[in-house]
Design an enzyme around this catalytic site. Structure first.
Site, PDB file in Angstrom:
ATOM      1  N   MET A 264       0.843  -1.198   0.000  1.00 13.94           N
ATOM      2  CA  MET A 264       0.000   0.000   0.000  1.00 13.94           C
ATOM      3  C   MET A 264       0.872   1.239   0.000  1.00 13.94           C
ATOM      4  O   MET A 264       1.808   1.356   0.786  1.00 13.94           O
ATOM      5  CB  MET A 264      -0.924  -0.044   1.235  1.00 13.94           C
ATOM      6  N   ASN A 266       0.790   4.331   1.031  1.00  9.20           N
ATOM      7  CA  ASN A 266       0.610   5.457   1.957  1.00  9.20           C
ATOM      8  C   ASN A 266       1.752   6.463   1.828  1.00  9.20           C
ATOM      9  O   ASN A 266       2.909   6.079   1.722  1.00  9.20           O
ATOM     10  CB  ASN A 266       0.596   4.951   3.397  1.00  9.20           C
ATOM     11  N   HIS A 298       6.005  -0.169  -8.170  1.00 11.03           N
ATOM     12  CA  HIS A 298       4.596   0.248  -8.285  1.00 11.03           C
ATOM     13  C   HIS A 298       4.213   1.207  -7.158  1.00 11.03           C
ATOM     14  O   HIS A 298       3.655   2.281  -7.412  1.00 11.03           O
ATOM     15  CB  HIS A 298       3.709  -1.004  -8.276  1.00 11.03           C
ATOM     16  N   GLU A 299       4.520   0.824  -5.932  1.00 17.97           N
ATOM     17  CA  GLU A 299       4.122   1.679  -4.793  1.00 17.97           C
ATOM     18  C   GLU A 299       4.883   3.000  -4.840  1.00 17.97           C
ATOM     19  O   GLU A 299       4.330   4.055  -4.549  1.00 17.97           O
ATOM     20  CB  GLU A 299       4.359   0.981  -3.451  1.00 17.97           C
ATOM     21  N   HIS A 302       3.368   5.357  -7.355  1.00 10.89           N
ATOM     22  CA  HIS A 302       2.110   5.960  -6.895  1.00 10.89           C
ATOM     23  C   HIS A 302       2.343   7.332  -6.252  1.00 10.89           C
ATOM     24  O   HIS A 302       1.411   8.121  -6.144  1.00 10.89           O
ATOM     25  CB  HIS A 302       1.438   5.070  -5.846  1.00 10.89           C
TER      26      HIS A 302
HETATM   27  N1  B3K Z   1      -3.577   0.806  -3.710  1.00 13.57           N
HETATM   28  C1  B3K Z   1      -3.329  -0.463  -3.059  1.00 13.57           C
HETATM   29  C2  B3K Z   1      -4.462  -1.408  -3.119  1.00 13.57           C
HETATM   30  C3  B3K Z   1      -5.508  -1.168  -2.106  1.00 13.57           C
HETATM   31  C4  B3K Z   1      -6.501  -2.295  -2.114  1.00 13.57           C
HETATM   32  C5  B3K Z   1      -7.654  -2.039  -1.210  1.00 13.57           C
HETATM   33  N2  B3K Z   1      -8.513  -3.182  -1.114  1.00 13.57           N
HETATM   34  C6  B3K Z   1      -2.098  -1.126  -3.601  1.00 13.57           C
HETATM   35  C7  B3K Z   1      -1.723  -0.750  -4.965  1.00 13.57           C
HETATM   36  O1  B3K Z   1      -2.437  -0.907  -5.929  1.00 13.57           O
HETATM   37  O2  B3K Z   1      -0.653  -0.233  -5.112  1.00 13.57           O
HETATM   38 ZN    ZN Z   2      -1.503   0.458  -7.170  1.00 14.05          ZN
END
Ligand code: B3K
Ligand code: ZN
Length: 864
Positions: A264, A266, A298-299, A302
């Site tokens: 995730m 964050n 990927h993270e 984001h």
């Molecule tokens: N954005 C999160 C995924 C969240 C899933 C919630 N059920 C990971 C990702 O796609 O990078």
């Molecule tokens: Zn993602």
């Protein structure tokens, strides 16, 4: 869902901007397992004149007190999942104190305990399980967070920069964090635990120093260097390819064992499933290494595509996910083999996404109706979403695409926006009209393309007629803009220049009408056409290519992806022909083409490994309206045995000739991949050498080799299978991530006792129903990969999954819903099987406490 209330759907068309904005939130957590106290102080403004009530989301919270502008305030209504506050002024400070219970929170959403550590998961709507809030992505606030906990939680982490820390009179300690970037609640994170830390640093291209920190359970430091290297590579790649730099002074990653997905993003504090971080050569395979690099990337990516520019509402999820998957795919392709990464991505599309798009969960990449948002983190939103971005990249070209990205950030940095905003930036920057293209965002289903070819000897022209058809399950879809890439090969395997009306043509044909005809000139001899080169659009092409043409493409196409694609088509055609004729015999031309691959070993060995593999069961199943399970399995087994037997000498010679230097270099990874395929086939034979190969592989200190041998013996039902698995258990019981590989192998045994064995494994000391990794390793592997046992005629495979889903419905509805997926295609099986699956779905439907997550999918499966 409670017995009385049916879950409510949300619709994209009903979107309304919020009546209030939250400028700032100050959070104070006093952590305790059963009763954590959350103090929230919010600076709130009305943003319209409606005089609306403030409706805050809140789930499983105990409200302790509520103050408006320092005064106790009682003009509110408390509902099951909302706190409605009446008669509020235009600007005010709202203070709320509530209690939560992390220890009994097994949903792994909100604040929960993973092992001994506190951690959070807020996307999509988990923040409302922490405190009352406008829990929607278009409310962006600055966050200050103070965490108070016992000293044994040595690390207290949240988003942004640490601005204070100290010890309280009662002996507890605290840390205060401040995130300078406004963010929606889904990007909030908190972690408290006792970790080992790998620290490093990165200097951005503009010269800023960024501290990097990777937090793992004690003792796991030796498994962290690969993730850290991956992070630094990601930071550098995003600067070079997308001109995007990191923006905070610190970037933290925490690995936890209990996590619903991979990771995730964050802000400044990524939380990862430990299996997507921890790796060394002894415990992780080459594939694990690749996955870790791509998820870390990927993270990280984001941070711009998701965090700096976020989604207006959850229907726009593909805005950040499709784009970020595209970015992580490009990262992997720039760093590694573009062809192999493309093959991986297309496998996901053809095996999982096409079937989702043809089934009861079919939805556009921007869905229009949602009951439980967590159900829409799908292969459609992610992977088809990435294909849609890729098509724009193909239509615009890299330069204009990057100009579009720059304009997107220039316009929308710090905002919550829609997919339309993204396409508008692409279109405005490139001056290319994407109006018709935008239909990809609101039409579900896989389009079909029919291609007719005609060679005119006299005029030396080659005519391609391409016609597009709406998907069978979406007959009213409008015409799409489809970039259709081609190559024409002459009989010698040379690429023929594409000329129309004396003009050189690009290899990408833009299909926008129902039917297009392209007449290519100066084509001297009948060419072989490579269609949908590199899978330039997520479509199904109906073509009747001869075996000779496919073999020609396999040998000569300039695109390695298209060579693999032709090989897959060859196998698929042969399997289908064998099923309809009842005669499972592979054509000698194919056997000899495989032999050439194994003996010549020309080019990338990892690509050769892929070329030697049969398509997956799901790929073949996708060819049928009613899936002939038993026939597919028996023909595929017969073909594998045929290849193994006919080519055993070549396979053995190849295996012996390959030298694995034990490193993580691309060359060594390729050697191991090819050896693995050889062993997979050879384990099915009685060849003397095989036992030595197995002994050598299981004794290796490289998990890729060990697992290659184990999976080969499991799939071949080899006499040494049980002994080898027992030895592995004894050796690795202390390492849960390695044990997941063992659970998966157990679940893939085709033996008739497999189901009873799985039930016994529920009592294995390493198994835990509350841990999604364990559940997926054991039962997910069974339902996805053990075709014969899962689809047993007596329905016991379905019963096993049904029992598990009922259990998971109480423990972790999100995981339950994900595990349900194999049941979604129930209508595509024969009468007895489909009725048996339906009975399991009905069992679920009748549960009194059926979660929204399962309700939505079960209802779609049963009712449509
Ligand atoms: N954005 C999160 C995924 C969240 C899933 C919630 N059920 C990971 C990702 O796609 O990078
Ligand atoms: Zn993602």
């Amino acid at each position: 869902m409670s017995a009385t209330s049916k879950p409510q759907a949300q619709y994209l068309k009903d979107y309304q901007a919020p009546h209030f904005s939250i400028q700032h939130i100050d959070l104070r957590f006093e952590l305790a397992p059963l009763k954590t106290v959350v103090h929230s102080t919010m600076t709130i403004n009305r943003v319209d004149e409606t005089g609306a009530d403030l409706v805050l989301d809140g789930v499983d919270l105990t409200l302790i007190s509520l103050h408006v502008d320092e005064q106790e305030y009682s003009d509110y209504t408390l509902e099951d999942e909302a706190l409605i506050i009446h008669n509020l002024p235009a600007n005010f400070i709202l203070k709320i104190v509530n209690h939560i219970d992390p220890q009994t929170n097994t949903s792994l959403e909100g604040l929960y305990l993973s092992g001994g550590a506190y951690c959070t998961q807020c996307e999509a709507e988990g923040f409302r399980k922490i405190t009352y809030y406008l829990d929607r992505p278009d409310v962006l606030a600055s966050f200050d967070v103070t965490i108070i906990a016992e000293q044994k939680y040595t690390h207290l982490l949240s988003n942004g920069n640490q601005i204070d820390a100290g010890t309280l009179d009662d002996g507890r300690h605290f840390v205060k964090w401040q995130d300078p970037f406004k963010k929606p609640s889904y990007l909030f994170a908190l972690v408290a635990g006792d970790f080992d830390v790998l620290r490093d640093q990165y200097t951005t291209k503009s010269g800023r120093n960024v501290e990097l920190a990777l937090f793992v359970d004690k003792g796991n430091l030796p498994k962290t260097p690969h993730a850290m290297t991956s992070l630094k590579k990601s930071m550098q790649w995003d600067e070079e390819r997308f001109n995007l730099e990191y923006d905070l002074d610190i970037y933290m990653i925490v690995a936890v064992d209990f996590f619903n997905m991979g990771a995730m993003e964050n802000k400044g504090l990524n939380i990862f499933n430990s299996k997507c971080v921890l790796a060394n050569q002894e415990t992780a395979t080459d594939k694990d290494y690749h996955t870790i690099e791509s998820i870390v990337g990927h993270e990280y990516f984001h941070n711009w595509t998701g965090n700096r520019v976020t989604c207006r509402d959850w229907f726009q999820l593909s805005l950040k996910e499709g784009l970020t998957v595209f970015r992580d795919q490009e990262f992997s392709s720039d760093l590694g083999s573009r062809a192999l990464n493309r093959i991986d991505a297309v496998k996901v599309m053809r095996t999982h996404q096409f079937s989702e798009d043809a089934g009861p969960m079919a939805h556009p990449i921007r869905p229009e109706k949602v009951i439980e948002m967590n159900n829409f983190y799908t292969v459609t939103v992610y992977d088809k979403g990435a294909e849609v971005i890729r098509m724009m990249h193909t239509i615009l070209g890299e330069e204009k695409f990057q100009q579009g990205m720059a304009l997107y950030f220039q316009r929308h940095d710090g905002q919550a926006v829609t997919c339309d905003d993204f396409v508008a930036a692409m279109s405005d920057a490139s001056e290319i009209d994407l109006q018709q293209f935008k239909r990809w965002y609101n039409q579900a289903g896989t389009p079909r393309l029919k291609v007719d070819q005609y060679f005119d000897h006299v005029n030396q022209t080659f005519t391609l007629t391409i016609e597009q058809f709406a998907p069978d399950n979406q007959p009213n879809n409008a015409l799409l803009h489809i970039p259709f890439a081609i190559e024409l090969l002459d009989p010698a395997g040379q690429s023929v220049p594409l000329t129309i009306n004396n003009q050189m043509q690009d290899s990408v044909l833009n299909i926008t009408e129902k039917q297009h005809t392209f007449v290519f000139e100066n084509v001297i001899e009948p060419p072989v056409a490579v269609l949908l080169e590199d899978f330039s659009a997520p479509c199904i092409v109906n073509q009747t290519s001869s075996t000779a043409d496919l073999l020609h493409i396999m040998r000569f196409a300039r695109s390695d992806f298209s060579r693999w694609d032709a090989q897959q088509r060859l196998f698929t055609n042969e399997i289908k022909a064998a099923i309809s004729s009842g005669n499972a015999c592979l054509s000698p031309d194919i056997i000899s083409a495989l032999n050439v691959l194994i003996t010549e070993r020309a080019g990338d060995l990892a690509l050769i490994a892929e070329l030697l593999k049969l398509p997956s069961y799901d790929t073949i199943a996708a060819e049928y309206a009613v899936i002939p399970v038993d026939d597919i399995v028996s023909v595929m087994n017969a073909f594998e045995l045929h290849i193994a037997t006919d080519l055993s000498d070549s396979l053995i010679a190849c295996y012996k000739a390959l030298h694995d230097d034990g490193t993580t270099s691309a060359e060594a990874v390729a050697v191991r991949a090819l050896k693995q395929v050889c062993l997979h086939y050879l384990a099915k034979t009685e060849q003397q050498d095989v036992n030595n190969f197995i002994d050598e592989a299981v004794a290796s200190s490289n998990m890729t080799n060990v697992l290659a041998a184990l999976s080969a013996v499991v799939k071949a039902n080899h006499p040494r299978c049980d002994n080898l698995l027992n030895e592995f258990d004894a050796k690795w019981r202390h390492d849960v991530l390695v044990m997941d590989k063992w659970f998966a192998l157990q679940a893939m045994k085709e033996s008739a006792t497999c189901i009873e064995d799985i039930k016994q494994l529920y009592d294995h000391p390493s198994f835990d129903f509350g841990n999604p990794n364990r559940v997926r390793a054991l039962v997910g592997s069974f339902s996805h990969f053990n075709t014969t046992q899962f689809h047993r005629a007596d329905g016991k495979g379905y019963q096993l999954l049904g029992d598990l889903l009922i259990k998971l419905n109480d423990i972790n509805p999100q995981n339950a819903s994900r595990m349900l997926t194999p049941f979604m295609a129930w209508k595509r099986y024969d009468h007895d099987r489909s009725q048996a699956i339906k009975a399991q779905l009905q069992r679920l439907a009748s549960l009194e406490n059926l979660s929204d997550d399962l309700f939505e999918k079960v209802e779609k499966a049963l009712v449509g």
